[in-house]
Design a protein around this motif. Structure first.
Motif, mmCIF file in Angstrom:
data_model
loop_
_atom_site.group_PDB
_atom_site.id
_atom_site.type_symbol
_atom_site.label_atom_id
_atom_site.label_comp_id
_atom_site.label_asym_id
_atom_site.label_seq_id
_atom_site.Cartn_x
_atom_site.Cartn_y
_atom_site.Cartn_z
ATOM 1 N N UNK A 164 13.360 -10.041 10.160
ATOM 2 C CA UNK A 164 13.078 -8.763 10.823
ATOM 3 C C UNK A 164 13.395 -7.629 9.861
ATOM 4 N N UNK A 165 12.956 -6.455 10.259
ATOM 5 C CA UNK A 165 13.179 -5.285 9.413
ATOM 6 C C UNK A 165 13.376 -4.067 10.298
ATOM 7 N N UNK A 166 14.165 -3.127 9.824
ATOM 8 C CA UNK A 166 14.241 -1.829 10.485
ATOM 9 C C UNK A 166 14.449 -0.768 9.426
ATOM 10 N N UNK A 167 14.052 0.437 9.744
ATOM 11 C CA UNK A 167 14.167 1.501 8.750
ATOM 12 C C UNK A 167 14.540 2.798 9.440
ATOM 13 N N UNK A 221 7.490 4.642 5.961
ATOM 14 C CA UNK A 221 7.852 3.761 7.081
ATOM 15 C C UNK A 221 6.672 2.896 7.515
ATOM 16 N N UNK A 222 5.463 3.400 7.308
ATOM 17 C CA UNK A 222 4.291 2.609 7.683
ATOM 18 C C UNK A 222 4.173 1.344 6.823
ATOM 19 N N UNK A 223 4.785 1.379 5.640
ATOM 20 C CA UNK A 223 4.672 0.219 4.753
ATOM 21 C C UNK A 223 5.834 -0.761 4.876
ATOM 22 N N UNK A 254 0.820 -1.220 0.000
ATOM 23 C CA UNK A 254 0.000 0.000 0.000
ATOM 24 C C UNK A 254 0.854 1.269 0.000
ATOM 25 N N UNK A 255 1.919 1.214 -0.787
ATOM 26 C CA UNK A 255 2.777 2.392 -0.896
ATOM 27 C C UNK A 255 2.578 3.090 -2.244
ATOM 28 N N UNK A 311 15.971 4.453 4.447
ATOM 29 C CA UNK A 311 16.742 3.231 4.226
ATOM 30 C C UNK A 311 16.017 2.124 4.969
ATOM 31 N N UNK A 312 15.961 0.955 4.360
ATOM 32 C CA UNK A 312 15.297 -0.189 4.980
ATOM 33 C C UNK A 312 16.284 -1.339 5.014
#
Ligand SMILES: Nc1ncnc2c1ncn2[C@@H]1O[C@H](COP(=O)(O)OP(=O)(O)OP(=O)(O)O)[C@@H](O)[C@H]1O
Length: 483
Positions: free
Chosen positions: A168-171, A154-156, A101-102, A180-181
């Motif tokens: 896992x993920x971080x941005x 960032x919400x996506x 949804x981006x 950056x993701x």
């Protein structure tokens, strides 16, 4: 009995089975070719040759996996996996954006050649500016489409992680229009690793283990006071010995001096006793030891005033590292009079020590203020396995229960923890394991050359000024002389 060798060949068999499954079309083509060769010539040698050629890549790969899994991972599996991740993301970027949804859908009106009005669907996507893969991580640079904010991007991010099946993920934002993701595609931290014998003189930072991206985890030492919190069995020993063991070559060169406080009868630190210049096992000894360090602070302060603002460790003028195992035994459970002095001296070291080359590394099970009143004076914290989200917030800071959920670390992964990096980013790490024989071996190889006499520092403990504790050469034990 399963041996390492049989395990390797079993994984080679598993790899071959997966290869056959993935290469069905390739293998079918070679089977057809073999049948054609049989039909035209009826020569079994030619058919066998054709089939061998078809199966050759798989068999060669399986032999490589079985005989050298590390080199196979490094030169074949790793680069191939990273290439696939990059290709998947770049090729499917628009679909990923739509699912996450981006993307934005617009209906625009156009006229065709006959002048009729047509409503046409048009999509706008954030731009994938960078895709880079290293180890088990993929880093994406995503630029917002026109009118989109970084908060919306960032919400996506979690949806992107779920679409790509990341662990896992971080941005983090790098500008008002770009984030950056970092996607971690495989959890390398589930596999424990045993530490290696240190061989380099390190003072500024030590390597403790691995980050979740698979890269090395380096902990800064100079200019930092470190607090490591974790419940019983969370693996605090690995961090403790990672620091002491990592600094051991510098200890031997007298660029670093370790001061140990272990009020749990000295059980933990005694394992590497000869690394420590001073060692306290009772509240009284701890008071004397802290007084000694306070004396060093004062002397250094007088020497450095107006000359330099940051102490530079060198042999003979070392970085002093105070290592406290179970800080609560000192600050919460020690007798009241000793506790008062200890808290005053520790607060002094924590507030003045960083620039003067005296740093503290403390370990504690319970992070509550009643137990560790001076929690806020530590400049870097490591959260190993904790008991509740509240404890995670106490250790890592507000809002960290979701970003660095140390309370969700599995008891089966001791040495695993969360920390907040200088950039404000949260990272998951796992320390290498330090078995007792390795600790003893390191202490035997790199004993300190300087021992401090705690008694000379006693007056400071009573509130008066004291000089730096008298240094004396260690009495050469038979064991040390052999080194
Ligand atoms: N990095 C690691 N990798 C794998 N296993 C580990 C690691 N660190 C510790 N362990 C295992 O977990 C056990 C508990 O570790 P450790 O004694 O360091 O915990 P602790 O937090 O110091 O506990 P306590 O506060 O009760 O002393 C160790 O005996 C070891 O078997």
């Amino acid at each position: 009995m399963i041996t390492a060798g049989s395990g390797r060949w079993r994984s080679a068999g598993g790899w071959l089975a997966r290869w056959v499954w993935h290469c069905q079309i390739w293998l079918a083509a070679w089977l057809v070719l073999g049948m054609l060769a049989w039909a035209s010539d009826h020569s079994i040698v030619i058919v066998a040759g054709v089939l061998c050629l078809g199966f050759l890549p798989g068999i060669a790969g399986a032999v490589w996996v079985g005989s050298g899994p590390v080199s196979f991972e490094r030169w074949m599996a790793g680069p191939w996996r990273r290439y696939r991740w990059r290709r998947l993301i770049t090729r499917r970027w628009e679909a990923i954006c739509r699912d996450a949804r981006l993307a934005e859908r617009r209906m625009i009106i156009r006229r065709n050649l006959h002048g009729d009005r047509l409503t046409v669907e048009s999509w706008r996507y954030p731009r994938l500016q960078r895709v880079q893969a290293s180890g088990h991580a993929v880093e994406l640079g995503i630029r917002a489409r026109s009118g989109q904010t970084v908060a919306e991007l960032e919400a996506g991010v979690e949806r992107i992680a779920s679409i790509l099946d990341a662990v896992t993920v971080r941005s983090w934002p790098v500008s008002w229009s770009m984030i950056m993701v970092e996607l971690i595609m495989a959890d390398v931290l589930t596999i424990p690793v045993v530490a290696a014998m240190p061989d380099r003189q390190l003072v500024d930072r030590v390597r403790l283990g691995r980050c979740q991206s698979g890269r090395d985890w380096w902990l800064p030492i100079t200019g930092r006071h470190t607090l490591c919190v974790g419940c019983s069995g969370s693996g605090k020993g690995s961090i403790l010995w990672g620091i002491c063991g990592g600094l051991a070559p510098a200890v031997h060169a007298d660029t670093v001096r370790l001061w140990g406080v272990d009020l749990k009868a000295g059980v933990e630190l005694a394992m590497g006793r000869s690394l420590f210049s001073a060692f306290a096992r009772t509240p009284d000894e701890a008071r004397q030891l802290l007084a000694g360090l306070a004396g060093i602070l004062r002397e250094r302060g007088e020497l450095m005033a107006g000359t330099v603002r940051q102490h530079q460790p060198r042999p003979g003028d070392p970085l002093h590292v105070l290592v406290i195992d179970e800080l609560a035994a000192l600050t919460a459970y020690a007798p009241a009079d000793a506790r008062r002095d200890v808290e005053r001296l520790l607060a002094l070291i924590l507030t003045q020590g960083r620039a003067l080359g005296v740093v503290v590394v403390a370990f504690v099970q319970d992070p509550r203020k009643e137990v560790v009143g001076m929690r806020g004076l530590f400049t870097q914290t490591i959260a190993l396995r904790l008991r509740s989200p509240e404890e995670t917030i106490m250790v890592l800071g507000d809002g960290m229960a979701a970003r660095g959920p140390a309370h969700r670390i599995s008891p089966t992964g001791p040495g695993t923890g969360w920390l907040v990096e200088d950039t404000g980013q949260v990272d998951r790490v796992r320390a290498d394991y330090w078995p007792d024989p390795l600790i003893r071996q390191v202490a035997h190889h790199y004993p300190t050359r300087v021992l401090s006499d705690l008694r000379s520092a006693e007056p400071e403990a009573a509130g008066s000024r004291a000089d730096e504790p008298r240094l004396r050469q260690p009495r050469q034990s038979r064991q040390r002389r052999a080194v």
